[in-house]
Design a protein around this motif. Structure first.
Motif, short mmCIF file in Angstrom:
data_model
loop_
_atom_site.label_atom_id
_atom_site.label_comp_id
_atom_site.label_asym_id
_atom_site.label_seq_id
_atom_site.Cartn_x
_atom_site.Cartn_y
_atom_site.Cartn_z
N PHE A 1 0.84 -1.19 0.00
CA PHE A 1 0.00 0.00 0.00
C PHE A 1 0.88 1.24 0.00
N LYS A 2 0.63 2.15 -0.94
CA LYS A 2 1.35 3.44 -0.99
C LYS A 2 0.43 4.51 -0.42
N ASN A 3 0.79 5.04 0.72
CA ASN A 3 0.02 6.09 1.37
C ASN A 3 0.45 7.44 0.81
N ASP A 4 -0.45 8.08 0.09
CA ASP A 4 -0.14 9.37 -0.53
C ASP A 4 -0.59 10.54 0.32
N SER B 1 -5.68 9.46 0.69
CA SER B 1 -5.30 9.07 -0.67
C SER B 1 -4.26 7.96 -0.58
N GLY B 2 -4.46 6.91 -1.38
CA GLY B 2 -3.51 5.80 -1.34
C GLY B 2 -3.85 4.76 -2.39
N SER B 3 -2.87 3.95 -2.76
CA SER B 3 -3.07 3.05 -3.89
C SER B 3 -2.42 1.68 -3.64
N LEU B 4 -2.94 0.68 -4.36
CA LEU B 4 -2.33 -0.64 -4.40
C LEU B 4 -1.22 -0.61 -5.45
N ASN B 5 -0.03 -1.01 -5.03
CA ASN B 5 1.12 -1.03 -5.93
C ASN B 5 1.75 -2.41 -5.96
N VAL B 6 2.45 -2.69 -7.05
CA VAL B 6 3.23 -3.92 -7.18
C VAL B 6 4.64 -3.55 -7.63
N PHE B 7 5.63 -4.09 -6.91
CA PHE B 7 7.01 -3.95 -7.32
C PHE B 7 7.49 -5.30 -7.82
N ALA B 8 7.86 -5.37 -9.09
CA ALA B 8 8.33 -6.61 -9.70
C ALA B 8 9.84 -6.54 -9.86
N VAL C 1 1.41 0.95 -10.43
CA VAL C 1 0.21 1.29 -9.67
C VAL C 1 -0.93 0.45 -10.22
N VAL C 2 -1.46 -0.45 -9.39
CA VAL C 2 -2.48 -1.39 -9.85
C VAL C 2 -3.88 -0.81 -9.70
N TYR D 1 -7.28 -7.36 -1.59
CA TYR D 1 -6.94 -6.15 -0.85
C TYR D 1 -8.20 -5.39 -0.45
N TYR D 2 -8.03 -4.42 0.42
CA TYR D 2 -9.14 -3.64 0.97
C TYR D 2 -9.25 -2.29 0.28
N ASP D 3 -10.45 -1.98 -0.19
CA ASP D 3 -10.77 -0.66 -0.74
C ASP D 3 -11.40 0.13 0.39
N ARG D 4 -10.60 0.99 1.02
CA ARG D 4 -11.06 1.74 2.19
C ARG D 4 -12.16 2.73 1.84
N SER D 5 -12.06 3.36 0.68
CA SER D 5 -13.04 4.38 0.30
C SER D 5 -14.45 3.80 0.17
N ASN D 6 -14.54 2.60 -0.40
CA ASN D 6 -15.85 1.99 -0.64
C ASN D 6 -16.15 0.83 0.31
#
Length: 275
Positions: free
Chosen positions: A191-194, A203-210, A223-224, A247-252
């Motif tokens: 989780f990237k906390n913006d 504000s925040g997003s699900l991210n993947v680092f490959a 950014v997924v 993952y959890y969608d906090r907004s919804n």
């Protein structure tokens, strides 16, 4: 069938489990958890599928944070946890973890922070060496430690952990999750906390680092899902060789799923599982 291997005090936090893969232990659970009453890491090797005769064992002092466990190719559990602001990795000497060794894998070089090792996730690659993702919570970095030695203790023969990307301010649901697909290169969700808040991110997003290599010296960040505040509490597994992330969608207030279209998850299909 319900069973409670541990009931005394405030116990059972941050549970992590694998199933035995050989001999009499095949299919039997092995799990670790945190006992908040004693501040201890506890372990249980079950002698049956339903764990009908529990006998928890003390694995040492630990911090209240995510515990992770995986199974090696030698059918021996390996596990990660944090203590005193450090990342520790343990290696069991047999499938039931009757004997074990643990060592400090990230000792907080140069006093980088007092909260190293939180939200760890461990996996074992095709080379039978463990790799762990976790957070430097004080400085807001996703980190990875690739073990070159079986014990993974910090030494000249083990590479120093690597800062991969900034995660922003750590929340109480900033879990990382790591898998190793067929390429042998780790893939990590986080989780990237913006925002500037640890308790109420706006504000925040699900991210993947490959990772580009098994040691994760370099890689690609994607950014997924960036719809509102989403991506907390991520858990990833491989399905047909490709990452799938819950993952959890906090907004919804939704449970969501991201099905990656390739190993690096540079493209994915998102869906709501439970609203």
């Amino acid at each position: 069938y319900l069973n409670s291997p541990a009931t005394a005090g405030d116990t059972g936090l941050w549970p992590a489990m694998v199933l035995g893969t050989t001999g009499a232990d095949s299919g039997n659970p092995f799990f670790l958890y945190y006992d908040a009453t004693t501040g201890s890491l506890m372990g249980q090797s079950c002698s049956s599928h339903n764990c009908a005769s529990p006998n928890p064992a003390y694995f040492g002092l630990a911090a209240s944070s995510t515990i992770s466990v995986a199974m090696s190719q030698q059918h021996q559990p390996v596990y990660s946890f944090s203590r005193d602001g450090k990342l520790l990795i343990g290696v069991c000497q047999d499938s039931g973890c009757g004997g074990r060794n643990s060592g400090i894998a990230d000792p907080n070089y140069d006093e980088e922070g007092n909260n190293m090792g939180r939200f760890s996730s461990i996996a074992v690659g095709p080379d039978n060496r463990a790799v762990v993702s976790y957070l430097d919570s004080d400085n807001g970095f996703l980190r990875v430690k690739k073990c070159r030695l079986k014990t993974c203790s910090d030494s000249a023969n083990n590479p120093r952990p690597t800062n991969l990307v900034s995660t922003g301010v750590t929340t109480d649901m900033s879990q990382t999750s790591l898998v190793v697909p067929g390429s042998g290169n780790p893939v990590i969700s986080y989780f990237k906390n913006d925002s500037a808040s640890a308790t109420n991110p706006t504000s925040g997003s699900l991210n993947v680092f490959a990772c580009d290599d098994p040691d994760c010296s370099t890689g690609t960040n994607t950014v997924v899902d960036s719809s509102g505040v989403t991506g907390q509490g991520s858990a990833m597994a491989l399905v047909d060789g490709l990452p799938v992330i819950a993952y959890y969608d906090r907004s919804n207030q939704d449970l969501k799923l991201a099905r990656c279209s390739n190993e690096a998850c540079t493209a994915s299909v998102l869906s709501v599982v439970d609203s």
